[in-house]
Design an enzyme around this catalytic site. Structure first.
Site, PDB file in Angstrom:
ATOM      1  N   CYS A  29      28.205  37.610 -45.640  1.00 26.04           N
ATOM      2  CA  CYS A  29      29.312  37.347 -45.269  1.00 26.04           C
ATOM      3  C   CYS A  29      29.121  36.488 -44.641  1.00 26.04           C
ATOM      4  CB  CYS A  29      30.191  38.718 -45.338  1.00 26.04           C
ATOM      5  SG  CYS A  29      30.568  40.115 -43.985  1.00 26.04           S
ATOM      6  N   HIS A  62      13.124  55.217 -43.938  1.00 32.45           N
ATOM      7  CA  HIS A  62      13.859  56.135 -43.719  1.00 32.45           C
ATOM      8  C   HIS A  62      15.355  56.453 -45.234  1.00 32.45           C
ATOM      9  CE1 HIS A  62      11.686  56.398 -39.624  1.00 32.45           C
ATOM     10  NE2 HIS A  62      11.089  55.701 -40.724  1.00 32.45           N
TER      11      HIS A  62
HETATM   12  O1  LIG Z   1      36.345  32.889 -43.418  1.00 26.07           O
HETATM   13  P1  LIG Z   1      36.758  33.989 -42.239  1.00 26.07           P
HETATM   14  O2  LIG Z   1      38.444  33.940 -43.325  1.00 26.07           O
HETATM   15  O3  LIG Z   1      37.649  33.847 -41.123  1.00 26.07           O
HETATM   16  O4  LIG Z   1      36.451  35.014 -42.082  1.00 26.07           O
HETATM   17  C1  LIG Z   1      35.160  35.767 -43.152  1.00 26.07           C
HETATM   18  C2  LIG Z   1      34.556  36.756 -42.232  1.00 26.07           C
HETATM   19  O5  LIG Z   1      35.662  37.458 -41.469  1.00 26.07           O
HETATM   20  C3  LIG Z   1      34.380  38.930 -41.806  1.00 26.07           C
HETATM   21  O6  LIG Z   1      35.854  39.731 -42.487  1.00 26.07           O
HETATM   22  C4  LIG Z   1      33.502  39.206 -42.613  1.00 26.07           C
HETATM   23  O7  LIG Z   1      33.131  39.007 -41.911  1.00 26.07           O
HETATM   24  C5  LIG Z   1      34.332  37.694 -43.655  1.00 26.07           C
HETATM   25  O8  LIG Z   1      32.507  37.026 -44.276  1.00 26.07           O
END
Ligand SMILES: O=P(O)(O)OC[C@H]1O[C@@H](O)[C@H](O)[C@@H]1O
Length: 148
Positions: free
Chosen positions: A65, A98
């Site tokens: 993400c 681990h």
């Molecule tokens: O593209 P926008 O919606 O600004 O941000 C999305 C990211 O913000 C966080 O919640 C996560 O990492 C997600 O991928």
């Protein structure tokens, strides 16, 4: 090993080349999307990936993400999933050795492709230690899972 890979819109640009990279390492890849940068909520893609992984004994997951954080929070809410954000090589393998991590989460806004490849490689090469102390601790995680 079967590697189930998923991303939201923010992770898609990094996920796409990682799919090819994981295949080049000789693993089977199941790519559950996203397949473009259309906004999608990370809990949805995480739920999809983790429910597939729950039925794949010995499989591992890779979630991408924006930061890796949202996906790891979501993944750790699912029984049997031990997810970690890994942006350094030591954590990428030690988290498996681990803590028997089965889902690595990385952030496409944080790491570039070359580091991401090295992280994935370290994660996939690592095996859960047979040492009693690590087995005991992960068994306690399973107990916590069962208590929810
Ligand atoms: O593209 P926008 O919606 O600004 O941000 C999305 C990211 O913000 C966080 O919640 C996560 O990492 C997600 O991928």
């Amino acid at each position: 090993m079967l590697i189930i890979v998923g991303s939201d819109h923010a992770g898609f640009p990094l996920k796409a080349p990682l799919v090819d990279y994981i295949k080049s390492l000789g693993h089977e890849v199941e790519d559950i999307g996203s397949f473009d940068e259309q906004p999608v909520d990370f809990p949805d893609i995480t739920r999809q990936l983790t429910s597939r992984l729950q039925h794949e004994q010995g499989g591992r997951g890779l979630l991408v993400c924006g930061t890796g954080v949202g996906a790891s929070i979501a993944a750790n809410k699912v029984r049997g999933i031990r997810a970690a954000v890994c942006h350094d090589i030591h954590s990428a393998h030690q988290s498996v050795e681990h803590d028997n991590v089965n889902v690595m989460c990385i952030g496409a806004q944080i790491v570039g492709l070359w580091l991401a490849k090295d992280l994935v490689s370290a994660f996939l090469k690592a095996d859960f230690s047979t040492d009693e102390e690590f087995r005991r601790r992960v068994a306690k995680l399973a107990e916590m899972d069962a208590e929810r």
